[in-house]
Design a protein around this motif. Sequence first.
Motif, PDB file in Angstrom:
ATOM      1  N   LEU A 167      12.464  -6.169   5.200  1.00  0.00           N
ATOM      2  CA  LEU A 167      12.523  -6.581   3.798  1.00  0.00           C
ATOM      3  C   LEU A 167      13.347  -5.583   2.987  1.00  0.00           C
ATOM      4  O   LEU A 167      13.381  -4.396   3.295  1.00  0.00           O
ATOM      5  CB  LEU A 167      11.111  -6.680   3.219  1.00  0.00           C
ATOM      6  CG  LEU A 167      10.165  -7.633   3.947  1.00  0.00           C
ATOM      7  CD1 LEU A 167       8.783  -7.570   3.328  1.00  0.00           C
ATOM      8  CD2 LEU A 167      10.715  -9.045   3.929  1.00  0.00           C
ATOM      9  N   THR A 168      13.992  -6.075   1.937  1.00  0.00           N
ATOM     10  CA  THR A 168      14.832  -5.211   1.111  1.00  0.00           C
ATOM     11  C   THR A 168      14.031  -4.078   0.487  1.00  0.00           C
ATOM     12  O   THR A 168      14.533  -2.965   0.357  1.00  0.00           O
ATOM     13  CB  THR A 168      15.528  -6.003  -0.008  1.00  0.00           C
ATOM     14  OG1 THR A 168      14.546  -6.724  -0.741  1.00  0.00           O
ATOM     15  CG2 THR A 168      16.551  -6.951   0.544  1.00  0.00           C
ATOM     16  N   ASP A 169      12.794  -4.328   0.095  1.00  0.00           N
ATOM     17  CA  ASP A 169      11.969  -3.307  -0.546  1.00  0.00           C
ATOM     18  C   ASP A 169      11.260  -2.388   0.442  1.00  0.00           C
ATOM     19  O   ASP A 169      10.759  -1.348   0.059  1.00  0.00           O
ATOM     20  CB  ASP A 169      10.899  -3.969  -1.429  1.00  0.00           C
ATOM     21  CG  ASP A 169      11.512  -4.774  -2.557  1.00  0.00           C
ATOM     22  OD1 ASP A 169      12.703  -4.571  -2.858  1.00  0.00           O
ATOM     23  OD2 ASP A 169      10.803  -5.610  -3.135  1.00  0.00           O
ATOM     24  N   ASN A 170      11.186  -2.795   1.690  1.00  0.00           N
ATOM     25  CA  ASN A 170      10.455  -2.027   2.689  1.00  0.00           C
ATOM     26  C   ASN A 170      11.144  -2.185   4.034  1.00  0.00           C
ATOM     27  O   ASN A 170      10.906  -3.155   4.736  1.00  0.00           O
ATOM     28  CB  ASN A 170       9.004  -2.499   2.770  1.00  0.00           C
ATOM     29  CG  ASN A 170       8.187  -1.675   3.737  1.00  0.00           C
ATOM     30  OD1 ASN A 170       8.714  -1.056   4.650  1.00  0.00           O
ATOM     31  ND2 ASN A 170       6.890  -1.662   3.534  1.00  0.00           N
ATOM     32  N   LYS A 171      11.973  -1.250   4.378  1.00  0.00           N
ATOM     33  CA  LYS A 171      12.739  -1.358   5.616  1.00  0.00           C
ATOM     34  C   LYS A 171      12.017  -0.773   6.818  1.00  0.00           C
ATOM     35  O   LYS A 171      12.562  -0.685   7.894  1.00  0.00           O
ATOM     36  CB  LYS A 171      14.103  -0.710   5.419  1.00  0.00           C
ATOM     37  CG  LYS A 171      14.906  -1.437   4.357  1.00  0.00           C
ATOM     38  CD  LYS A 171      16.218  -0.788   4.104  1.00  0.00           C
ATOM     39  CE  LYS A 171      16.926  -1.543   2.976  1.00  0.00           C
ATOM     40  NZ  LYS A 171      18.093  -0.878   2.516  1.00  0.00           N
ATOM     41  N   THR A 172      10.752  -0.363   6.639  1.00  0.00           N
ATOM     42  CA  THR A 172       9.978   0.224   7.726  1.00  0.00           C
ATOM     43  C   THR A 172       9.311  -0.851   8.584  1.00  0.00           C
ATOM     44  O   THR A 172       9.354  -0.799   9.800  1.00  0.00           O
ATOM     45  CB  THR A 172       8.893   1.168   7.169  1.00  0.00           C
ATOM     46  OG1 THR A 172       9.532   2.145   6.367  1.00  0.00           O
ATOM     47  CG2 THR A 172       8.135   1.847   8.280  1.00  0.00           C
ATOM     48  N   PHE A 173       8.689  -1.841   7.937  1.00  0.00           N
ATOM     49  CA  PHE A 173       7.977  -2.880   8.661  1.00  0.00           C
ATOM     50  C   PHE A 173       8.943  -3.987   9.072  1.00  0.00           C
ATOM     51  O   PHE A 173       9.863  -4.325   8.338  1.00  0.00           O
ATOM     52  CB  PHE A 173       6.843  -3.463   7.804  1.00  0.00           C
ATOM     53  CG  PHE A 173       5.707  -2.504   7.640  1.00  0.00           C
ATOM     54  CD1 PHE A 173       4.664  -2.492   8.555  1.00  0.00           C
ATOM     55  CD2 PHE A 173       5.686  -1.586   6.606  1.00  0.00           C
ATOM     56  CE1 PHE A 173       3.617  -1.594   8.426  1.00  0.00           C
ATOM     57  CE2 PHE A 173       4.649  -0.687   6.464  1.00  0.00           C
ATOM     58  CZ  PHE A 173       3.613  -0.688   7.377  1.00  0.00           C
ATOM     59  N   VAL A 174       8.696  -4.537  10.241  1.00  0.00           N
ATOM     60  CA  VAL A 174       9.545  -5.593  10.796  1.00  0.00           C
ATOM     61  C   VAL A 174       8.695  -6.849  10.939  1.00  0.00           C
ATOM     62  O   VAL A 174       7.578  -6.796  11.454  1.00  0.00           O
ATOM     63  CB  VAL A 174      10.121  -5.178  12.164  1.00  0.00           C
ATOM     64  CG1 VAL A 174      10.883  -6.315  12.803  1.00  0.00           C
ATOM     65  CG2 VAL A 174      11.004  -3.947  12.018  1.00  0.00           C
TER      66      VAL A 174
ATOM     67  N   ARG B  36      -1.049  -9.045   2.290  1.00  0.00           N
ATOM     68  CA  ARG B  36      -0.857 -10.502   2.220  1.00  0.00           C
ATOM     69  C   ARG B  36       0.600 -10.769   1.877  1.00  0.00           C
ATOM     70  O   ARG B  36       1.001 -10.704   0.718  1.00  0.00           O
ATOM     71  CB  ARG B  36      -1.769 -11.129   1.173  1.00  0.00           C
ATOM     72  CG  ARG B  36      -1.644 -12.641   1.106  1.00  0.00           C
ATOM     73  CD  ARG B  36      -2.677 -13.233   0.134  1.00  0.00           C
ATOM     74  NE  ARG B  36      -2.510 -14.650   0.048  1.00  0.00           N
ATOM     75  CZ  ARG B  36      -1.742 -15.263  -0.868  1.00  0.00           C
ATOM     76  NH1 ARG B  36      -1.094 -14.557  -1.759  1.00  0.00           N
ATOM     77  NH2 ARG B  36      -1.644 -16.567  -0.888  1.00  0.00           N
ATOM     78  N   ALA B  37       1.393 -11.032   2.893  1.00  0.00           N
ATOM     79  CA  ALA B  37       2.810 -11.318   2.699  1.00  0.00           C
ATOM     80  C   ALA B  37       3.022 -12.825   2.602  1.00  0.00           C
ATOM     81  O   ALA B  37       2.524 -13.587   3.424  1.00  0.00           O
ATOM     82  CB  ALA B  37       3.633 -10.759   3.852  1.00  0.00           C
ATOM     83  N   VAL B  38       3.718 -13.242   1.559  1.00  0.00           N
ATOM     84  CA  VAL B  38       4.088 -14.643   1.370  1.00  0.00           C
ATOM     85  C   VAL B  38       5.608 -14.665   1.232  1.00  0.00           C
ATOM     86  O   VAL B  38       6.178 -13.875   0.485  1.00  0.00           O
ATOM     87  CB  VAL B  38       3.429 -15.247   0.107  1.00  0.00           C
ATOM     88  CG1 VAL B  38       3.871 -16.680  -0.099  1.00  0.00           C
ATOM     89  CG2 VAL B  38       1.907 -15.150   0.210  1.00  0.00           C
TER      90      VAL B  38
ATOM     91  N   ALA C  34       0.857  -1.189   0.000  1.00  0.00           N
ATOM     92  CA  ALA C  34       0.000   0.000   0.000  1.00  0.00           C
ATOM     93  C   ALA C  34       0.894   1.240   0.000  1.00  0.00           C
ATOM     94  O   ALA C  34       2.121   1.131   0.093  1.00  0.00           O
ATOM     95  CB  ALA C  34      -0.887  -0.013   1.247  1.00  0.00           C
ATOM     96  N   ALA C  35       0.305   2.411  -0.078  1.00  0.00           N
ATOM     97  CA  ALA C  35       1.074   3.657  -0.073  1.00  0.00           C
ATOM     98  C   ALA C  35       1.922   3.786   1.194  1.00  0.00           C
ATOM     99  O   ALA C  35       2.995   4.385   1.175  1.00  0.00           O
ATOM    100  CB  ALA C  35       0.137   4.852  -0.208  1.00  0.00           C
ATOM    101  N   THR C  36       1.459   3.187   2.286  1.00  0.00           N
ATOM    102  CA  THR C  36       2.205   3.224   3.548  1.00  0.00           C
ATOM    103  C   THR C  36       3.352   2.228   3.572  1.00  0.00           C
ATOM    104  O   THR C  36       4.165   2.248   4.482  1.00  0.00           O
ATOM    105  CB  THR C  36       1.283   2.902   4.728  1.00  0.00           C
ATOM    106  OG1 THR C  36       0.762   1.570   4.545  1.00  0.00           O
ATOM    107  CG2 THR C  36       0.151   3.890   4.856  1.00  0.00           C
ATOM    108  N   GLY C  37       3.388   1.334   2.591  1.00  0.00           N
ATOM    109  CA  GLY C  37       4.384   0.275   2.557  1.00  0.00           C
ATOM    110  C   GLY C  37       3.879  -1.034   3.138  1.00  0.00           C
ATOM    111  O   GLY C  37       4.538  -2.062   3.030  1.00  0.00           O
TER     112      GLY C  37
END
Length: 125
Positions: free
Chosen positions: A78-85, A61-63, A54-57
Amino acid sequence: MLSRKLTDETRAAFQPFGTYIPAQVPDGGPDDFCAYIPDVVADCLDHETSSAPAATGEIERAVFVPDRIPTDAPCVRLTDNKTFVYWNGWAARLIQSLAGPDSIELRLVWSARPHLRAPPPPDGF
């Protein structure tokens, strides 16, 4: 964010994979809490079967690709999104056992075992 007790109890298992940073919180002492910042960044998301961020990153549904998940680390960015853990189950269960089952709610995001399904997000999240 971890309390001093949780910081002390998890340091041996978590510190090789990240950094603890003292954090100031309202009505807390200067050494009462620490933020745990994971250093492990992995390209373990299956982009073809996961939903688009989403726009927030946020990825609804993560697989994951099982052989690319660093399971020895407590959590991963994640390499594409370093905000979420994303926390590995063993680390989440450790934190829950130390804090008490009524203090921490665990929510399955993904599992390599097909019979385990992630529940929908709670209302308001």
